[in-house]
Write a protein that holds these residues in place. Structure first.
Motif, mmCIF file in Angstrom:
data_model
loop_
_atom_site.group_PDB
_atom_site.id
_atom_site.type_symbol
_atom_site.label_atom_id
_atom_site.label_comp_id
_atom_site.label_asym_id
_atom_site.label_seq_id
_atom_site.Cartn_x
_atom_site.Cartn_y
_atom_site.Cartn_z
ATOM 1 N N LYS B 181 0.835 -1.204 0.000
ATOM 2 C CA LYS B 181 0.000 0.000 0.000
ATOM 3 C C LYS B 181 0.878 1.266 0.000
ATOM 4 O O LYS B 181 0.603 2.242 0.686
ATOM 5 N N SER B 182 1.938 1.190 -0.794
ATOM 6 C CA SER B 182 2.777 2.366 -0.998
ATOM 7 C C SER B 182 2.685 2.787 -2.456
ATOM 8 O O SER B 182 2.436 1.959 -3.326
ATOM 9 N N ALA B 183 2.907 4.067 -2.674
ATOM 10 C CA ALA B 183 2.987 4.561 -4.048
ATOM 11 C C ALA B 183 3.921 5.758 -4.060
ATOM 12 O O ALA B 183 4.127 6.404 -3.027
ATOM 13 N N GLY B 184 4.472 6.036 -5.221
ATOM 14 C CA GLY B 184 5.396 7.163 -5.302
ATOM 15 C C GLY B 184 5.341 7.799 -6.670
ATOM 16 O O GLY B 184 4.703 7.280 -7.586
ATOM 17 N N CYS B 185 6.019 8.932 -6.791
ATOM 18 C CA CYS B 185 6.148 9.553 -8.094
ATOM 19 C C CYS B 185 7.348 10.487 -8.086
ATOM 20 O O CYS B 185 7.860 10.839 -7.031
ATOM 21 N N THR B 207 2.779 5.810 2.160
ATOM 22 C CA THR B 207 2.147 4.523 2.493
ATOM 23 C C THR B 207 0.841 4.821 3.214
ATOM 24 O O THR B 207 0.785 5.703 4.074
ATOM 25 N N VAL B 208 -0.183 4.067 2.852
ATOM 26 C CA VAL B 208 -1.504 4.286 3.459
ATOM 27 C C VAL B 208 -1.853 3.063 4.299
ATOM 28 O O VAL B 208 -1.309 1.977 4.078
ATOM 29 N N GLU B 216 0.222 6.481 6.623
ATOM 30 C CA GLU B 216 1.096 5.909 7.656
ATOM 31 C C GLU B 216 2.512 6.472 7.556
ATOM 32 O O GLU B 216 3.204 6.608 8.555
ATOM 33 N N ASP B 217 2.939 6.754 6.336
ATOM 34 C CA ASP B 217 4.288 7.284 6.180
ATOM 35 C C ASP B 217 4.364 8.142 4.927
ATOM 36 O O ASP B 217 3.644 7.887 3.951
ATOM 37 N N ALA B 218 5.202 9.152 4.983
ATOM 38 C CA ALA B 218 5.386 10.013 3.813
ATOM 39 C C ALA B 218 6.843 10.427 3.750
ATOM 40 O O ALA B 218 7.453 10.752 4.763
ATOM 41 N N ILE B 281 2.110 15.063 -4.021
ATOM 42 C CA ILE B 281 1.365 14.459 -2.902
ATOM 43 C C ILE B 281 -0.036 14.078 -3.387
ATOM 44 O O ILE B 281 -0.548 12.992 -3.094
ATOM 45 N N SER B 282 -0.633 14.978 -4.150
ATOM 46 C CA SER B 282 -1.975 14.724 -4.664
ATOM 47 C C SER B 282 -1.992 13.482 -5.553
ATOM 48 O O SER B 282 -2.852 12.603 -5.416
ATOM 49 N N GLU B 283 -1.022 13.395 -6.444
ATOM 50 C CA GLU B 283 -0.972 12.248 -7.349
ATOM 51 C C GLU B 283 -0.829 10.945 -6.570
ATOM 52 O O GLU B 283 -1.538 9.964 -6.821
ATOM 53 N N VAL B 284 0.080 10.943 -5.618
ATOM 54 C CA VAL B 284 0.343 9.712 -4.872
ATOM 55 C C VAL B 284 -0.848 9.359 -3.969
ATOM 56 O O VAL B 284 -1.260 8.197 -3.887
ATOM 57 N N TRP B 285 -1.422 10.349 -3.322
ATOM 58 C CA TRP B 285 -2.574 10.081 -2.442
ATOM 59 C C TRP B 285 -3.745 9.530 -3.248
ATOM 60 O O TRP B 285 -4.429 8.606 -2.810
ATOM 61 N N ASN B 286 -3.949 10.081 -4.428
ATOM 62 C CA ASN B 286 -5.031 9.575 -5.270
ATOM 63 C C ASN B 286 -4.787 8.124 -5.682
ATOM 64 O O ASN B 286 -5.697 7.310 -5.704
ATOM 65 N N LYS B 287 -3.527 7.822 -5.999
ATOM 66 C CA LYS B 287 -3.189 6.436 -6.352
ATOM 67 C C LYS B 287 -3.486 5.502 -5.179
ATOM 68 O O LYS B 287 -4.002 4.397 -5.354
ATOM 69 N N LEU B 288 -3.139 5.965 -3.977
ATOM 70 C CA LEU B 288 -3.263 5.089 -2.797
ATOM 71 C C LEU B 288 -4.703 4.887 -2.377
ATOM 72 O O LEU B 288 -5.069 3.860 -1.824
ATOM 73 N N THR B 289 -5.548 5.921 -2.579
ATOM 74 C CA THR B 289 -6.908 5.843 -2.046
ATOM 75 C C THR B 289 -7.932 5.551 -3.131
ATOM 76 O O THR B 289 -9.135 5.592 -2.881
#
Lengths: 162, 292
Positions: B181-185, B207-208, B216-218, B281-289
């Motif tokens: 449940k991690s993503a990055g860019c 990580t969400v 959970e982590d950024a 942050i927006s891109e990664v949060w959208n990917k995670l959620t």
């Protein structure tokens, strides 16, 4: 600084030369061997006009020490055509008006060859990315990109490969 | 026309061990040559005139991408940027590193240039570094005395200066698999020049939790906005443990921008940092959620 004997395989031909380590592959090709198809544009790896293929990989010969090109297979623009028969990429460049002054052309073609050897069905975007290290001051790139895409199609249809 | 390179002694060791002996013998008089895309430019301009060139390009044992559950990812220092871009494994599990390496130079530079060389050049705007920072990468440095492991965020001292001493060789880059449940860019803006140097580079890894509600982590890595690439640790703190909404993204972006210390065009770079961090942050949060 010690001179050393080095063996080169260029366009399918073997050479044994005595060279100094501080000459670049570009200088070796142009000045030692008279293969002036590969061009000296900027000398610092920014224009791409010195591009040759070393072990099939697109390589800036101005940033390559000649001595490190030993025992590798080197292909220059001179090695692409077979006598008077042009390689599909060369033919496509001529047919599509992708050549004006011609200075960037050998580098463009060698880079295009490296792309098409790896990816025989590139998208326009992939062609642009592959040619991003080759500058052209004349054409505006449109016809160069068209030529590479046309060459890809010719190659796919089974026109002369290699 | 630029002049010929100044004369030097050329040494081509065949193994890592031979290389380390040579580096121990010649120390600061020697420069290691791999792809040559960073070294030959100042040599051509006669800004750098090493007495000894130690060519390691044929030491194929330094060219690899290895992955296993225990040791995670290990990349040999001679791995080219193009190999990293082409690696399905890296694109899958460490995608932001592949994105960063795809941005470097052009096709030829990526084919010739190595990740080890990129890291050791230690310019403030080396594109590979922000991703390595957020991926918690560690560097293996070897000398005839042995090996040491240095975390990436302790490697850079100042522009073009690292903790690598003159008898050491960077041999491997190691990093753990990001948690599930991690993503990055990796996002960037370039200067408008012949070679499109990075103006600001931003890597984000988040990580969400299992409910996809709480961060959970950024980690936020930045380049070209300080003497060395940095982590925006204050901004990261704001995000940890939170459900990330627009306002928080903006606040974190502002804090990250304030953590920078650009040398030139400072106000513009801070503004760009803020925008890129917020978008990343927006891109990664959208990917995670994403619920799909």
């Amino acid at each position: 600084m010690q001179k050393q004997t080095a063996k080169f395989l260029i366009n399918g031909k073997s050479y044994e030369l005595v060279i100094e380590p501080n000459i670049t592959l570009l200088e070796l090709l142009r000045e030692e061997l008279g293969l002036t198809g590969t061009k000296y544009g900027c000398g610092i790896g920014q224009c791409g006009s010195c591009t040759v293929l070393v072990d099939c990989k697109p390589t800036l010969s101005c940033l390559t020490l000649a001595v490190t090109g030993q025992n590798r297979s080197i292909l220059t623009i001179e090695g692409l055509s077979e006598g008077n028969i042009l390689h599909p990429i060369q033919k496509a460049f001529v047919d599509h008006g992708a050549i004006q002054c011609g200075f960037c052309t050998p580098g463009m073609i060698m880079t295009a060859k490296a792309l098409l050897d790896k990816n025989y069905l590139p998208t326009k975007e992939e062609v642009k990315v592959a040619l991003s290290g080759n500058l052209c001051r004349c054409t505006g790139y449109v016809k160069i990109i068209d030529a590479v895409l046309a060459a890809a199609e010719m190659i796919r249809k089974g026109d002369k490969l290699e | 026309m630029l002049k010929q390179l100044k004369p030097f002694e050329y040494i081509e060791p065949r193994t890592i061990e031979e290389t380390l002996k040579v580096l121990y013998k010649y120390g600061a008089k020697a420069k290691v040559l791999a792809g040559g895309t960073d070294l030959l430019v100042p040599m051509r301009r006669r800004e750098l005139n090493p007495q000894y060139i130690v060519y390691i390009g044929n030491i194929s044992v330094l060219n690899y991408i290895k992955y296993d559950q225990k040791n995670n990812l290990r990349i040999g220092a001679l791995t080219t940027h193009q190999s990293i871009v082409d690696s399905a494994l890296i694109r899958d599990k460490f995608g932001l590193l592949a994105t960063a390496c795809a941005k470097i130079g052009g096709f030829q530079i990526r084919t010739m240039g190595t990740i080890g060389g990129n890291i050791c050049m230690a310019g403030p705007s080396q594109d590979s570094v922000p991703s390595l920072l957020v991926l918690d990468a560690k560097l293996k440095l070897m000398s005839i005395r042995g090996a040491r492991i240095v975390p990436v965020d302790e490697f850079f001292v100042a522009p073009f200066q690292t903790v690598l001493n003159e008898t050491e060789l960077l041999t491997e880059i190691q990093m753990p698999t990001p948690p599930p449940k991690s993503a990055g860019c990796y996002r960037w803006l370039t200067k408008i020049t012949k070679i499109d140097e990075t103006l600001v580079g931003v890597a984000v890894l988040m990580t969400v939790d299992s409910n996809k509600k709480v961060c959970e982590d950024a980690k936020i890595g930045l380049c070209s906005i300080a003497p060395t690439p940095i982590r925006a640790k204050k901004a990261e703190e704001l995000l940890r443990g939170e459900t990330i909404k627009e306002k928080l993204m903006q606040k974190a972006a502002e804090v990250a921008a304030a953590e920078t210390s650009p040398r030139s065009r400072a106000e513009y770079r801070r503004r760009v940092t803020m925008a890129l961090v917020r978008r990343a942050i927006s891109e990664v949060w959208n990917k995670l959620t994403a619920t799909i």
